[in-house]
Design an enzyme around this catalytic site. Structure first.
Site, PDB file in Angstrom:
ATOM      1  N   GLU A  92      48.208  56.303  57.886  1.00 15.18           N
ATOM      2  CA  GLU A  92      49.580  56.205  58.403  1.00 15.18           C
ATOM      3  C   GLU A  92      50.132  57.617  58.368  1.00 15.18           C
ATOM      4  OE1 GLU A  92      50.311  53.568  59.866  1.00 15.18           O
ATOM      5  OE2 GLU A  92      48.726  52.326  59.015  1.00 15.18           O
ATOM      6  N   CYS A 135      58.972  58.980  56.538  1.00 17.88           N
ATOM      7  CA  CYS A 135      58.242  59.014  57.816  1.00 17.88           C
ATOM      8  C   CYS A 135      59.039  58.272  58.873  1.00 17.88           C
ATOM      9  CB  CYS A 135      56.876  58.380  57.636  1.00 17.88           C
ATOM     10  SG  CYS A 135      56.979  56.843  56.748  1.00 17.88           S
TER      11      CYS A 135
END
Ligand code: NAD
Length: 543
Positions: free
Chosen positions: A297, A331
């Site tokens: 990720e 993020c």
């Protein structure tokens, strides 16, 4: 140990998201955490490498600092040597022999106990570690280090049960079964600085499924990483299942990714680092015993988009929380916004008013909404983007930095006339939001701009009261975000509620905190048993 395999189809204890504590003035949790913060600020633990359950002090030592008070050392840590990495691979193999054969309920019990320890006696320690070491405010730490990690450990157990329950049908006279084996080899878990819970999940999820792990934590989050490991140890994680390797990322990865027993990579961090790991694996394909599972990720350039029908106050609050909480270092943080001309003056003024109101400083002072960015490298990178904006765009609010005591960057709003300006495209990972103002009648074109502007596709949000506008955004932005929000900010995914991850340059989208992720850590074996096998090779049609 005798092989213990109890009879019974066991039921899991019920699970729900861990309630978030308020830490309001006068609350008992506030008093208790403040005492722990004070005590931990006076401590400076010496963190070892841990291989096969043994603590190793290599003597090659580095210091970790508080981002909001960079003169303050929170911990020293020993760096793993090449020999430690090789020893960890060996230890993981030895532990695998037993751990991968434990019944899954026995492994689950370790994680359920760890979750209860973390939610209870370890809660203050993990929160204080994350506040002091990563400069999270109490709320940001509570939702990450305490609640999200507890949720990962509890929910993953339920997801594992669900996965193991997926079994094939059997025709009469036979029994078909799927056995979900652990991967053959070790899993290399590499975690980022920005979420304590991610470290616990990157190492924890494959371990729950019977794998053994080499965990390389981010050294900018070493204190919380170390305390995460201690919780798992106290919960009964056997020696060698999770080997803890702080230190030189390139050296450690060089050894781990070149080993024939590499069975998987569980990574969260920047796109560039993940790409380089993937290339190394690609070059080594001929050497591995199995095809390594590669789960990563990575970065984001997350957007919030207002339609002319949007609730202006809700949008402005979403931008401020989504863009500036944890200093924009999520993020999922909002970093580009698209606002119609008709709403812009109001949106801008409300965001500016909130920016002026925001307090930033030492996270020990609970009145602060923001702390500091993680380190000097981040501080300098963000300062570079701000300098560019002063030249090539308009800084509407904020824009200042002060690195004298801690790495502080003001919450900043920038306006650009160019939708392809680099602050609209590149991941900054700081409290900087750039706005592009579009003509109200260019809604559909703006959706296309949002979709193609950046290489990432992690999170995004649309604010609109008009249902047709929401439907159009759903369709045109289908691939622009793995986590898509309607009338809500683009941050704050909760385990079990919004499984997390994005595609394109944002990663393999294996959805942390879901069954989809656990699927990557098992290798199914199909078993067919025939009860009364045929004794004649001939078929009836041959008569
Ligand atoms: P980073 O890529 O700098 O570091 C991540 C990890 O990789 C650290 O443990 C680091 O030591 C290690 N690393 C660095 N160089 C390496 C190398 N050559 N080989 C192997 N490992 C190496 O990222 P960071 O600054 O810690 O975290 C921020 C990044 O993480 C941002 O890009 C953010 O978007 C991303 N992130 C993504 C998600 C998500 O779910 N998509 C979640 C959190 C963070």
């Amino acid at each position: 140990m005798p092989n213990y395999s109890p009879n019974g189809v066991r039921q899991l204890p019920p699970h729900a998201n861990e309630p978030i504590r308020s830490y309001a003035p006068g609350s008992p949790e506030r008093v208790s955490l403040q005492a722990r913060l004070k005590a931990m600020e006076a401590e400076c633990p010496e963190i070892p490498v841990v291989v096969g359950g043994k603590e190793i002090r290599t003597g090659e030592v580095a210091k970790a600092h508080s981002p909001h008070k960079h003169g303050h050392v929170t911990a020293t840590y020993h760096k793993a040597t090449a020999a430690d990495v090789h020893a960890a691979i060996k230890a993981s193999r030895a532990a695998w022999n037993e751990w991968s054969e434990w019944s899954w309920e026995e492994r689950a019990a370790v994680f359920l106990k760890a979750a209860d320890l973390l939610a209870g006696p370890w809660r203050d320690t993990i929160n204080a570690s994350t506040m002091l070491g990563q400069s999270k405010t109490v709320f940001q730490s509570e939702i990450d280090a305490a609640c999200e990690m507890v949720d990962f450990w509890r929910f993953n157990v339920a997801f594992a049960q669900d996965l193991y329950g997926e079994q094939p049908i059997s025709a009469p006279g036979m029994w078909n079964q799927l056995e979900y084996r652990a991967l053959e080899g070790f899993v290399y878990a590499v975690s980022p600085f920005n979420f304590t819970a991610i470290g616990g999940n990157l190492a924890g999820a494959p371990a729950l499924m019977g794998n053994t792990i080499l965990w390389k934590p981010a050294t900018t989050a070493i204190l919380s990483g170390w305390n995460t490991l201690r919780v798992l140890q106290e919960a009964g994680m056997p020696a060698g299942v999770i080997n803890f390797l702080p230190g030189d990322a390139a050296m450690i990865s060089g050894i781990a990714l070149n080993d024939p027993a590499l069975a998987g990579v569980h990574f969260t961090g920047s796109t560039g680092v993940f790409n380089s790991m993937w290339s190394t694996i690609g070059k080594n394909m001929a050497n591995y015993r199995s095809y390594p599972r590669i789960v990563g990720e990575t970065g984001g350039k997350d957007f919030m988009l207002a339609h002319p029908s949007a609730d202006v106050q809700a949008f402005a609050v979403g931008v401020v929380r989504g863009g500036f909480e944890y200093q924009g270092q999520k993020c999922s943080a909002c970093s580009r916004i698209y606002v119609p001309k008709s709403l812009w003056p109001e949106v801008r003024d409300r965001i500016v008013a909130m920016i002026k109101d925001i307090r930033m400083g030492d996270v020990n002072d609970f009145r602060n909404f923001m702390g500091a960015v993680i380190d000097q490298k981040a501080f300098d990178r963000i300062a570079g983007y701000l300098a560019d904006a002063r030249k090539n765009a308009s800084v509407i609010a904020g824009g200042g930095t002060d690195g004298s005591v801690g790495w502080f960057v003001e919450p900043t709003l920038i306006e650009t006339k160019d939708p392809a300006y680099k602050l609209m495209c590149e991941e900054i990972f700081g409290p900087v939001v750039t706005a592009y103002v579009y003509d109200d009648d260019k809604w559909s074109e703006t959706l296309d701009i949002v979709d193609r502007t950046s290489p990432y596709a992690l999170t995004g949000a649309v604010f609109a009261q008009d249902r047709d506008a929401v439907r159009e955004a759903h369709a045109r932005l289908r691939h622009a975000a793995g986590n898509f929000y309607v009338n809500d900010k683009c941050t704050g995914a909760v385990v079990g509620q919004q499984p997390f991850g994005g595609a394109r340059g944002s990663g393999t989208n294996d959805k942390a905190g879901s069954k989809l992720n656990l699927l990557r850590w098992v290798s199914a074996r199909t078993i067919k048993e025939t009860f009364v096998p045929p004794h004649d090779y001939r078929y009836p049609f041959m008569g």
